[in-house]
Design an enzyme around this catalytic site. Structure first.
Site, PDB file in Angstrom:
ATOM      1  N   GLU A   6      -1.557  -9.210   3.138  1.00  0.00           N
ATOM      2  CA  GLU A   6      -1.404  -9.825   4.463  1.00  0.00           C
ATOM      3  C   GLU A   6      -2.733 -10.272   5.067  1.00  0.00           C
ATOM      4  O   GLU A   6      -2.773 -11.199   5.870  1.00  0.00           O
ATOM      5  CB  GLU A   6      -0.674  -8.877   5.427  1.00  0.00           C
ATOM      6  CG  GLU A   6      -1.406  -7.589   5.819  1.00  0.00           C
ATOM      7  CD  GLU A   6      -1.120  -6.411   4.894  1.00  0.00           C
ATOM      8  OE1 GLU A   6      -0.787  -6.647   3.712  1.00  0.00           O
ATOM      9  OE2 GLU A   6      -1.249  -5.251   5.333  1.00  0.00           O
ATOM     10  N   HIS A  25      -3.489  -5.032   0.251  1.00  0.00           N
ATOM     11  CA  HIS A  25      -2.847  -5.583   1.449  1.00  0.00           C
ATOM     12  C   HIS A  25      -2.971  -7.103   1.427  1.00  0.00           C
ATOM     13  O   HIS A  25      -3.928  -7.645   1.983  1.00  0.00           O
ATOM     14  CB  HIS A  25      -3.543  -5.065   2.707  1.00  0.00           C
ATOM     15  CG  HIS A  25      -3.337  -3.614   2.990  1.00  0.00           C
ATOM     16  ND1 HIS A  25      -2.290  -3.151   3.748  1.00  0.00           N
ATOM     17  CD2 HIS A  25      -4.034  -2.522   2.615  1.00  0.00           C
ATOM     18  CE1 HIS A  25      -2.354  -1.836   3.848  1.00  0.00           C
ATOM     19  NE2 HIS A  25      -3.410  -1.425   3.157  1.00  0.00           N
ATOM     20  N   CYS A  51       0.824  -1.193   0.000  1.00  0.00           N
ATOM     21  CA  CYS A  51       0.000   0.000   0.000  1.00  0.00           C
ATOM     22  C   CYS A  51       0.872   1.262   0.000  1.00  0.00           C
ATOM     23  O   CYS A  51       1.471   1.571  -1.029  1.00  0.00           O
ATOM     24  CB  CYS A  51      -0.986  -0.047   1.156  1.00  0.00           C
ATOM     25  SG  CYS A  51      -2.471   0.886   0.790  1.00  0.00           S
TER      26      CYS A  51
END
Ligand code: GLN
Length: 533
Positions: free
Chosen positions: A512, A510, A386
């Protein structure tokens, strides 16, 4: 085999003594061991604060803001549920006081309460129960874990505890179980003390709630004497006192609680017929325990951003590490130190990979750009998430394309806003309203690193939380110098990579948030692999 479709089973998790005991991990682990027995498990987090959601909350104070597929910005515990249970949740799974009051007040204005005085009991408690039941039902799960945030006795959590008390009355005895997480400290003579547990159960009882299971957080395994004492004072069988002693890693907690017989006890109480224990989780734990190599990753961020603000990144690195058979040691590096003393940039030498995470605001961004430059020039694996992608684009525009004052219009006014608001966003000024949140597609360029690490997928779906974008006016110029935008959603750039570099991958999304133990996120896996080489 799991029980045939019948009543929803609820497991309510409360916490006593103090906050920060790992109630979320306990709730997630309880769910996991039931999943390992063949059940479909979902989870709800109740946050008694007045905020509608975690979107506006400072990560310094509150820890990471976790982003769901539907764009919900929620408590980090939902991240733990998703990772432990390998499910995807929606915003409805996070019930806050703010949401509950908002809808009750809206109903009141609409006249739904037919002129009655609107009160905590029954109107607020009904709203809470309705929400819980609706979410549980819509999830299609067999079992719904409900974690009540805060500590028993907090003023804010009272209406929620009252609502689950009413549920206990309304549900069949075999359809709802209460699990209370407490602390068993040790004194100077290393003796395990049960008084805090006794007190907190007393407090729970005064609210009309009797726990079925006590999960005791402690340093070392509970002694059998301690268990008996807790059982006696708290009126539960000894087999319902679960020792949750410190583990080396949160992922060992399900295994540890299962060894204590928790799934047996709960399935019996809930009259469920469990299947054979699945070995999947334990195999993963064996893999984790066998790790004998280590890599070091420098995560370059803003000062005071504790690890807690980036839990999902930490976990995603860990998942990738388990897959590669290495421990990923994460150092949090303060970007501002590089701004104060540029010579310190050489300290990045000790890392096998550099990661710049998401973030907001100008603080530390120049230091992060220095770290990205270092990674690019020294062929050190780089993963940008990001803001970490936006800054990589800025660094490239400045130092390779030659646009010396390239920047993001979020950070400064500049002649070359290579990161900017798209025209359709410029008129929207209300904070929070303009963020691009949750799942969006990215179309990948065939033959790119992006396409390779996503196993040749043409279109991927990842989660987002940002406002600014790569400015389409600069794409041609940047690509001509060698940085490629290999993931796109229309005119929005989703991935920037540098072919020819050992590993330089950055994304506007993102990744993650979708990483799971046993199913690492592709960019993280490729990053860790590159760092290992
Ligand atoms: N601040 C940047 C934006 O709003 C990046 C956001 C982030 O890193 N999550 O676009």
């Amino acid at each position: 085999m799991p029980a045939s479709k019948r009543d929803m089973k609820f497991i309510v998790v409360t916490g006593g003594v103090m906050s920060g005991l790992g109630k979320g991990i306990t709730a997630a682990s309880t769910g996991r061991i039931l999943k390992n027995r063949g059940f479909n498990v979902t989870a709800i987090k109740i946050d008694p604060y007045i905020n509608i959601d975690a979107g506006t909350m400072s990560p310094y104070q509150h820890g990471e803001v976790f982003v769901l597929k539907d764009g919900g910005e929620v408590d980090l515990d939902l991240g733990n549920y998703e990772r432990f249970l390998d499910i995807e949740l929606t915003s409805d799974h996070n019930i806050t006081t703010g949401k509950v009051y908002q809808s009750v007040i809206e109903k009141e204005r609409r006249g739904d309460y037919l002129g009655k005085t609107v009160q905590i009991i029954p109107h607020i408690t009904n709203e809470i129960k309705e929400r819980i039941r609706k979410v549980a039902k819509n999830s299609g799960a067999d079992i719904c874990i409900i974690e009540v945030g805060g500590t028993v006795g907090d003023i804010e959590s009272m209406p929620f505890l009252e609502a689950v008390r009413q549920m206990h009355r309304e549900e069949k005895e075999e359809d709802i179980a209460f699990l209370h997480v407490t602390l068993v400290p040790t004194d100077t003579q290393d003796e395990q003390k049960t008084k805090p547990t006794q007190h907190s159960v007393k407090e729970l009882r005064s609210l009309g709630l009797q726990p079925d299971v006590i999960v005791a957080r402690c340093k070392k395994p509970l002694l059998s004497d301690t268990k008996s004492k807790i059982a006696l004072f708290c009126d539960v069988p000894t087999s319902a006192v679960i020792s949750a002693h410190d583990a080396n890693d949160i992922y060992y907690v399900p295994t540890l609680m299962e060894k204590e017989g928790l799934s047996e006890y709960l399935t019996e109480k809930l009259r469920l017929s469990p299947g054979e224990k699945s070995a999947e989780w334990d195999e993963l734990m064996d893999k984790m325990a066998a790790i004998d190599r280590e890599i070091r990753i420098g995560v370059v961020g803003k000062y005071a951003h504790l690890g807690d603000s980036y839990i999902s990144i930490n976990e995603a690195l860990k998942h990738a590490g388990i897959e590669c058979g290495c421990r990923v040691r994460v150092d949090w590096v303060d970007a501002e130190e590089f701004e104060k003393n540029p010579d310190l940039i050489d300290t990045l030498k000790k890392y096998n990979g550099i990661l710049v995470p998401g973030g907001f605001g100008v603080r530390g961004t120049e230091g992060k750009i220095m770290a990205i430059k270092y990674a690019r020039e020294n062929n050190v694996p780089y993963l940008g998430l990001c803001l970490g992608m936006q800054l990589a684009v800025i660094e490239f525009a400045r130092n390779v394309v030659g646009l010396k004052d390239a920047n993001s219009s979020e950070l400064v006014r500049t002649e070359h806003p290579v990161i900017d608001l798209l025209p359709e966003q410029e008129n929207v000024t209300e904070m929070g309203g303009t963020m691009r949140l949750g799942n969006y597609d990215a179309e990948l360029t065939l033959g790119s690193l992006a396409s390779k690490l996503y196993n040749g997928s043409h279109v991927i779906i990842e989660r987002h939380r940002h406002r600014y974008e790569v400015n389409p006016d600069y794409i041609r110029q940047i690509e001509a110098e060698g940085m490629k935008f290999t993931g796109r959603n229309d005119h929005r750039m989703e991935i920037a990579e540098i072919p020819g570099h050992r590993f330089f991958f950055s994304s506007q999304f993102h990744p993650e948030f979708k990483s799971r133990p046993g199913k690492p996120s592709p960019p993280f896996l490729a990053f860790v692999k590159a760092a290992l080489e």
